[in-house]
Design a protein around this motif. Sequence first.
Motif, PDB file in Angstrom:
ATOM      1  N   GLY A  75      27.589  23.918  51.704  1.00 31.78           N
ATOM      2  CA  GLY A  75      28.692  24.706  51.180  1.00 31.78           C
ATOM      3  C   GLY A  75      28.252  25.998  50.502  1.00 31.78           C
ATOM      4  N   VAL A  76      27.167  26.564  50.999  1.00 32.48           N
ATOM      5  CA  VAL A  76      26.658  27.816  50.442  1.00 32.48           C
ATOM      6  C   VAL A  76      26.443  28.821  51.576  1.00 32.48           C
ATOM      7  CG1 VAL A  76      25.597  26.735  48.411  1.00 32.48           C
ATOM      8  CG2 VAL A  76      24.265  26.969  50.494  1.00 32.48           C
ATOM      9  N   SER A  77      26.201  30.067  51.220  1.00 30.82           N
ATOM     10  CA  SER A  77      26.076  31.108  52.240  1.00 30.82           C
ATOM     11  C   SER A  77      24.771  30.979  53.030  1.00 30.82           C
ATOM     12  CB  SER A  77      26.142  32.496  51.602  1.00 30.82           C
ATOM     13  OG  SER A  77      24.947  32.783  50.915  1.00 30.82           O
ATOM     14  N   ARG A  78      24.817  31.410  54.279  1.00 28.97           N
ATOM     15  CA  ARG A  78      23.631  31.416  55.124  1.00 28.97           C
ATOM     16  C   ARG A  78      22.555  32.308  54.509  1.00 28.97           C
ATOM     17  NH1 ARG A  78      20.873  34.533  57.832  1.00 28.97           N
ATOM     18  NH2 ARG A  78      22.342  36.229  57.644  1.00 28.97           N
ATOM     19  N   ALA A 146      36.103   9.520  47.179  1.00 28.25           N
ATOM     20  CA  ALA A 146      37.095   9.640  48.255  1.00 28.25           C
ATOM     21  C   ALA A 146      38.057  10.793  47.982  1.00 28.25           C
ATOM     22  CB  ALA A 146      37.854   8.324  48.420  1.00 28.25           C
ATOM     23  N   THR A 147      38.477  10.943  46.730  1.00 26.85           N
ATOM     24  CA  THR A 147      39.388  12.030  46.367  1.00 26.85           C
ATOM     25  C   THR A 147      38.717  13.386  46.561  1.00 26.85           C
ATOM     26  OG1 THR A 147      40.503  10.592  44.768  1.00 26.85           O
ATOM     27  CG2 THR A 147      40.809  12.970  44.502  1.00 26.85           C
ATOM     28  N   MET A 148      37.485  13.503  46.103  1.00 29.90           N
ATOM     29  CA  MET A 148      36.765  14.768  46.266  1.00 29.90           C
ATOM     30  C   MET A 148      36.585  15.103  47.744  1.00 29.90           C
ATOM     31  SD  MET A 148      33.957  14.405  43.221  1.00 29.90           S
ATOM     32  CE  MET A 148      33.233  16.034  43.424  1.00 29.90           C
ATOM     33  N   GLN A 149      36.240  14.102  48.551  1.00 25.88           N
ATOM     34  CA  GLN A 149      36.058  14.342  49.985  1.00 25.88           C
ATOM     35  C   GLN A 149      37.367  14.768  50.641  1.00 25.88           C
ATOM     36  OE1 GLN A 149      34.232  10.529  50.900  1.00 25.88           O
ATOM     37  NE2 GLN A 149      32.195  11.449  50.984  1.00 25.88           N
ATOM     38  N   ALA A 150      38.484  14.197  50.218  1.00 22.75           N
ATOM     39  CA  ALA A 150      39.783  14.580  50.774  1.00 22.75           C
ATOM     40  C   ALA A 150      40.132  16.020  50.418  1.00 22.75           C
ATOM     41  CB  ALA A 150      40.868  13.625  50.275  1.00 22.75           C
ATOM     42  N   ILE A 151      39.868  16.414  49.175  1.00 25.31           N
ATOM     43  CA  ILE A 151      40.156  17.794  48.751  1.00 25.31           C
ATOM     44  C   ILE A 151      39.247  18.756  49.492  1.00 25.31           C
ATOM     45  CG2 ILE A 151      40.067  19.404  46.804  1.00 25.31           C
ATOM     46  CD1 ILE A 151      40.949  17.003  45.017  1.00 25.31           C
ATOM     47  N   ALA A 153      37.885  18.351  52.448  1.00 23.74           N
ATOM     48  CA  ALA A 153      38.334  18.425  53.843  1.00 23.74           C
ATOM     49  C   ALA A 153      39.546  19.329  53.978  1.00 23.74           C
ATOM     50  CB  ALA A 153      38.652  17.021  54.363  1.00 23.74           C
ATOM     51  N   LYS A 154      40.487  19.218  53.049  1.00 18.25           N
ATOM     52  CA  LYS A 154      41.695  20.044  53.098  1.00 18.25           C
ATOM     53  C   LYS A 154      41.347  21.517  52.909  1.00 18.25           C
ATOM     54  CE  LYS A 154      46.052  20.235  53.694  1.00 18.25           C
ATOM     55  NZ  LYS A 154      46.575  19.969  55.030  1.00 18.25           N
ATOM     56  N   LEU A 155      40.465  21.802  51.960  1.00 18.29           N
ATOM     57  CA  LEU A 155      40.067  23.175  51.709  1.00 18.29           C
ATOM     58  C   LEU A 155      39.298  23.765  52.894  1.00 18.29           C
ATOM     59  CD1 LEU A 155      38.996  22.945  47.968  1.00 18.29           C
ATOM     60  CD2 LEU A 155      40.999  24.140  48.891  1.00 18.29           C
ATOM     61  N   GLU A 156      38.508  22.942  53.573  1.00 20.41           N
ATOM     62  CA  GLU A 156      37.727  23.423  54.693  1.00 20.41           C
ATOM     63  C   GLU A 156      38.552  23.613  55.954  1.00 20.41           C
ATOM     64  OE1 GLU A 156      34.236  20.906  54.826  1.00 20.41           O
ATOM     65  OE2 GLU A 156      33.274  22.080  53.226  1.00 20.41           O
ATOM     66  N   GLU A 157      39.753  23.034  55.986  1.00 16.75           N
ATOM     67  CA  GLU A 157      40.679  23.268  57.095  1.00 16.75           C
ATOM     68  C   GLU A 157      41.185  24.692  57.100  1.00 16.75           C
ATOM     69  OE1 GLU A 157      44.030  20.640  56.991  1.00 16.75           O
ATOM     70  OE2 GLU A 157      42.814  18.847  57.268  1.00 16.75           O
TER      71      GLU A 157
END
Length: 158
Positions: A75-78, A146-151, A153-157
């Motif tokens: 989740g960081v820049s290339r 699980a909550t963090m992973q769901a958030i 995933a939603k943000l990455e959509e």
Amino acid sequence: MTVPPREEWPKPTKQSEGGAVLTDVVLATFRLNARLMEAAQDLAAHGGLTAAWWQVLGGVLDEPRSVADVGRIMGVSRQGVQRIADLLVERGLAEYRPNPAHRRAKLLACTEAGYWAIRQIAVAQHPWTSQLAKTVELDDLRTTLATMQAIIAKLEEA
């Protein structure tokens, strides 16, 4: 930047209860991240690394990856990963390998020295996380994850 008079500022819509709680979650996450980064810096020192070096090296422990792939996973820049990857290679903790899927984007791979550094960190990190985990119910930790992973995933959509 020109700032208009306050009476011309747009009015935010009323925030839902869920939105208010999520805002508190975000603020708590910022604070947690700061504390975790302090701890990560201390733990990484056991392997002669910085927290950022540990993070990038962690992205290639299981298999070599391109710098861009490590950036996506972490989740960081290339560009940020590239700078650290070059330092890791310079210090013999990682190496670049040919990438059969892409002629120019080499794969970053952990070296034996890199694995040794990570092992040294694990020797300190495992007892630390085990002790800290005792302060929270295991089911609560699982729900938090699980909550963090769901958030995420939603943000990455978006």
